[in-house]
Motif scaffolding. Structure first.
Motif, PDB file in Angstrom:
ATOM      1  N   PHE A   4       0.818  -1.218   0.000  1.00 27.36           N
ATOM      2  CA  PHE A   4       0.000   0.000   0.000  1.00 27.36           C
ATOM      3  C   PHE A   4       0.848   1.264   0.000  1.00 27.36           C
ATOM      4  O   PHE A   4       0.415   2.302  -0.518  1.00 27.36           O
ATOM      5  CB  PHE A   4      -0.981  -0.014   1.168  1.00 27.36           C
ATOM      6  N   ARG A   5       2.038   1.205   0.568  1.00 31.38           N
ATOM      7  CA  ARG A   5       2.926   2.374   0.490  1.00 31.38           C
ATOM      8  C   ARG A   5       3.256   2.672  -0.974  1.00 31.38           C
ATOM      9  O   ARG A   5       3.260   3.838  -1.400  1.00 31.38           O
ATOM     10  CB  ARG A   5       4.197   2.110   1.298  1.00 31.38           C
ATOM     11  N   LEU A   6       3.492   1.627  -1.751  1.00 33.21           N
ATOM     12  CA  LEU A   6       3.773   1.814  -3.175  1.00 33.21           C
ATOM     13  C   LEU A   6       2.523   2.233  -3.951  1.00 33.21           C
ATOM     14  O   LEU A   6       2.591   3.076  -4.849  1.00 33.21           O
ATOM     15  CB  LEU A   6       4.341   0.515  -3.759  1.00 33.21           C
ATOM     16  N   GLY A  41      -7.178  -0.559  -3.941  1.00 31.28           N
ATOM     17  CA  GLY A  41      -6.670  -1.630  -3.098  1.00 31.28           C
ATOM     18  C   GLY A  41      -6.640  -2.970  -3.786  1.00 31.28           C
ATOM     19  O   GLY A  41      -6.408  -3.081  -4.996  1.00 31.28           O
ATOM     20  N   THR A  42      -6.949  -4.009  -3.014  1.00 35.96           N
ATOM     21  CA  THR A  42      -6.774  -5.378  -3.479  1.00 35.96           C
ATOM     22  C   THR A  42      -7.890  -5.867  -4.401  1.00 35.96           C
ATOM     23  O   THR A  42      -7.865  -7.006  -4.846  1.00 35.96           O
ATOM     24  CB  THR A  42      -6.677  -6.341  -2.281  1.00 35.96           C
ATOM     25  N   THR A  43      -8.857  -5.017  -4.685  1.00 35.00           N
ATOM     26  CA  THR A  43      -9.941  -5.423  -5.591  1.00 35.00           C
ATOM     27  C   THR A  43      -9.569  -5.244  -7.059  1.00 35.00           C
ATOM     28  O   THR A  43     -10.386  -5.508  -7.938  1.00 35.00           O
ATOM     29  CB  THR A  43     -11.222  -4.626  -5.291  1.00 35.00           C
ATOM     30  N   GLY A  44      -8.334  -4.781  -7.347  1.00 32.99           N
ATOM     31  CA  GLY A  44      -7.935  -4.643  -8.746  1.00 32.99           C
ATOM     32  C   GLY A  44      -6.652  -3.879  -8.967  1.00 32.99           C
ATOM     33  O   GLY A  44      -5.956  -4.089  -9.962  1.00 32.99           O
ATOM     34  N   ASP A  45      -6.313  -2.972  -8.052  1.00 23.06           N
ATOM     35  CA  ASP A  45      -5.136  -2.128  -8.244  1.00 23.06           C
ATOM     36  C   ASP A  45      -3.851  -2.775  -7.738  1.00 23.06           C
ATOM     37  O   ASP A  45      -2.755  -2.421  -8.177  1.00 23.06           O
ATOM     38  CB  ASP A  45      -5.327  -0.801  -7.491  1.00 23.06           C
ATOM     39  N   LEU A  46      -3.995  -3.719  -6.807  1.00 24.75           N
ATOM     40  CA  LEU A  46      -2.840  -4.246  -6.085  1.00 24.75           C
ATOM     41  C   LEU A  46      -3.004  -5.741  -5.846  1.00 24.75           C
ATOM     42  O   LEU A  46      -4.055  -6.194  -5.394  1.00 24.75           O
ATOM     43  CB  LEU A  46      -2.731  -3.513  -4.736  1.00 24.75           C
ATOM     44  N   ILE A  47      -1.958  -6.517  -6.148  1.00 26.04           N
ATOM     45  CA  ILE A  47      -1.945  -7.949  -5.871  1.00 26.04           C
ATOM     46  C   ILE A  47      -0.887  -8.231  -4.811  1.00 26.04           C
ATOM     47  O   ILE A  47       0.277  -7.821  -4.949  1.00 26.04           O
ATOM     48  CB  ILE A  47      -1.627  -8.761  -7.146  1.00 26.04           C
ATOM     49  N   LEU A  48      -1.286  -8.911  -3.734  1.00 23.82           N
ATOM     50  CA  LEU A  48      -0.379  -9.267  -2.642  1.00 23.82           C
ATOM     51  C   LEU A  48      -0.407 -10.776  -2.442  1.00 23.82           C
ATOM     52  O   LEU A  48      -1.479 -11.372  -2.346  1.00 23.82           O
ATOM     53  CB  LEU A  48      -0.807  -8.574  -1.340  1.00 23.82           C
ATOM     54  N   ASP A  49       0.769 -11.384  -2.349  1.00 17.13           N
ATOM     55  CA  ASP A  49       0.832 -12.833  -2.150  1.00 17.13           C
ATOM     56  C   ASP A  49       2.224 -13.196  -1.646  1.00 17.13           C
ATOM     57  O   ASP A  49       3.108 -12.334  -1.532  1.00 17.13           O
ATOM     58  CB  ASP A  49       0.527 -13.559  -3.466  1.00 17.13           C
ATOM     59  N   ASN A  87       8.549 -15.456   0.360  1.00 18.44           N
ATOM     60  CA  ASN A  87       8.921 -14.123  -0.116  1.00 18.44           C
ATOM     61  C   ASN A  87       7.695 -13.362  -0.612  1.00 18.44           C
ATOM     62  O   ASN A  87       6.753 -13.959  -1.130  1.00 18.44           O
ATOM     63  CB  ASN A  87       9.942 -14.245  -1.260  1.00 18.44           C
ATOM     64  N   GLU A  88       7.732 -12.034  -0.461  1.00 21.75           N
ATOM     65  CA  GLU A  88       6.599 -11.206  -0.869  1.00 21.75           C
ATOM     66  C   GLU A  88       6.450 -11.151  -2.385  1.00 21.75           C
ATOM     67  O   GLU A  88       7.435 -11.055  -3.119  1.00 21.75           O
ATOM     68  CB  GLU A  88       6.768  -9.786  -0.326  1.00 21.75           C
ATOM     69  N   ILE A  89       5.203 -11.185  -2.845  1.00 18.28           N
ATOM     70  CA  ILE A  89       4.864 -10.967  -4.249  1.00 18.28           C
ATOM     71  C   ILE A  89       3.908  -9.778  -4.301  1.00 18.28           C
ATOM     72  O   ILE A  89       2.819  -9.824  -3.731  1.00 18.28           O
ATOM     73  CB  ILE A  89       4.192 -12.199  -4.876  1.00 18.28           C
ATOM     74  N   ILE A  90       4.340  -8.701  -4.965  1.00 23.45           N
ATOM     75  CA  ILE A  90       3.529  -7.478  -5.032  1.00 23.45           C
ATOM     76  C   ILE A  90       3.481  -7.000  -6.481  1.00 23.45           C
ATOM     77  O   ILE A  90       4.526  -6.778  -7.103  1.00 23.45           O
ATOM     78  CB  ILE A  90       4.113  -6.356  -4.143  1.00 23.45           C
ATOM     79  N   PHE A  91       2.276  -6.858  -7.014  1.00 19.22           N
ATOM     80  CA  PHE A  91       2.083  -6.315  -8.362  1.00 19.22           C
ATOM     81  C   PHE A  91       1.181  -5.088  -8.286  1.00 19.22           C
ATOM     82  O   PHE A  91       0.177  -5.096  -7.565  1.00 19.22           O
ATOM     83  CB  PHE A  91       1.444  -7.349  -9.285  1.00 19.22           C
ATOM     84  N   LEU A  92       1.532  -4.050  -9.044  1.00 15.68           N
ATOM     85  CA  LEU A  92       0.695  -2.857  -9.194  1.00 15.68           C
ATOM     86  C   LEU A  92       0.143  -2.808 -10.608  1.00 15.68           C
ATOM     87  O   LEU A  92       0.869  -3.077 -11.573  1.00 15.68           O
ATOM     88  CB  LEU A  92       1.506  -1.585  -8.940  1.00 15.68           C
ATOM     89  N   GLU A  93      -1.121  -2.442 -10.726  1.00 16.21           N
ATOM     90  CA  GLU A  93      -1.712  -2.223 -12.049  1.00 16.21           C
ATOM     91  C   GLU A  93      -1.247  -0.869 -12.570  1.00 16.21           C
ATOM     92  O   GLU A  93      -1.287   0.121 -11.850  1.00 16.21           O
ATOM     93  CB  GLU A  93      -3.228  -2.250 -11.971  1.00 16.21           C
ATOM     94  N   VAL A  94      -0.787  -0.824 -13.819  1.00  9.55           N
ATOM     95  CA  VAL A  94      -0.308   0.438 -14.385  1.00  9.55           C
ATOM     96  C   VAL A  94      -1.179   0.916 -15.545  1.00  9.55           C
ATOM     97  O   VAL A  94      -1.100   2.080 -15.932  1.00  9.55           O
ATOM     98  CB  VAL A  94       1.162   0.320 -14.850  1.00  9.55           C
ATOM     99  N   SER A  95      -1.992   0.028 -16.096  1.00 10.27           N
ATOM    100  CA  SER A  95      -2.889   0.416 -17.188  1.00 10.27           C
ATOM    101  C   SER A  95      -4.150  -0.441 -17.136  1.00 10.27           C
ATOM    102  O   SER A  95      -4.158  -1.565 -17.641  1.00 10.27           O
ATOM    103  CB  SER A  95      -2.198   0.248 -18.547  1.00 10.27           C
ATOM    104  N   PRO A  96      -5.212   0.084 -16.526  1.00 13.05           N
ATOM    105  CA  PRO A  96      -6.457  -0.696 -16.443  1.00 13.05           C
ATOM    106  C   PRO A  96      -7.013  -1.093 -17.801  1.00 13.05           C
ATOM    107  O   PRO A  96      -7.558  -2.190 -17.956  1.00 13.05           O
ATOM    108  CB  PRO A  96      -7.409   0.266 -15.724  1.00 13.05           C
TER     109      PRO A  96
END
Length: 206
Positions: A44-46, A112-120, A126-135
């Protein structure tokens, strides 16, 4: 008898240390494990930096951008788990408006986690974090190892949901003289928020 007492004492000490270890790995106020809190705060900071950067670089008339706490619902015993944050914008006159809420008869999305951010986590933890950059293109960027927003993880305009929300806040009179502009608001102050609270973003009151 003495040996029996020593065995009992050893068992009690083991249970005590196991209990301390469990408590240290778990936050009872949020219902999350410490590693879960860590990845949520990291992701979420990112995400907040991504949102703040988009608003600051594409809108003039903004003096400050801040964020709600990270609001979580659900969990392992009560799925689904969701986590959301709401950007808060100040114009240059000091007016303050919260994004992601209802304006008139129309509601606007949170972030948040409903589409903008993936956390796993991977199999090694190890952390897996993806950000959406183009919906529109459904394009996501891996930011798992980033402490600050990488250039390639910036949002690609236009971002319809965000743009429509800001336009609605201006049209509703909550913000004044905030306009889409290539000059942006380079002097806007940004205040990030990684506090985690249980609650619904739709009911959050600043």
């Amino acid at each position: 008898m003495k040996n029996k007492m020593l065995i009992v004492s050893a068992v009690l000490v083991t249970l005590l240390f196991a209990g301390v270890f469990y408590v240290s790995q778990y936050n009872f106020s949020t219902g999350l494990e410490r590693k879960e809190e860590k990845i949520i705060k990291h992701g979420f900071r990112l995400l907040e930096e991504q949102m703040a950067t988009y608003i600051m670089e594409n809108y003039s008339g903004i003096s400050k951008i801040e964020f709600s706490p990270i609001l979580i619902q659900g969990g392992e015993d009560n799925p689904p788990f969701t986590a959301d944050v709401l950007p808060v914008i100040y114009d240059e006159e000091g007016n303050r408006a919260v994004m992601g809420q209802r304006i008139g008869k129309k509601g606007y999305p949170s972030y948040g986690t409903t589409g903008d951010l993936i956390l796993d986590f991977d199999q090694q933890g190890n952390e897996i974090i993806f950000l959406e950059v183009s919906p529109t293109l459904d394009k996501k960027i891996d930011v798992s190892n980033a402490d600050q927003l990488p250039e390639e993880a910036k949002l690609t305009p236009p971002i319809k949901g965000t743009d429509d929300n800001i336009d609605a806040l201006v049209n509703d009179g909550q913000l004044r003289d905030v306009k889409k502009s290539d000059s942006g608001s380079p002097n806007a102050k940004i205040s990030y928020n990684t506090e985690i609270k249980r609650g619904s973003y739709s009911e959050w009151k600043p």
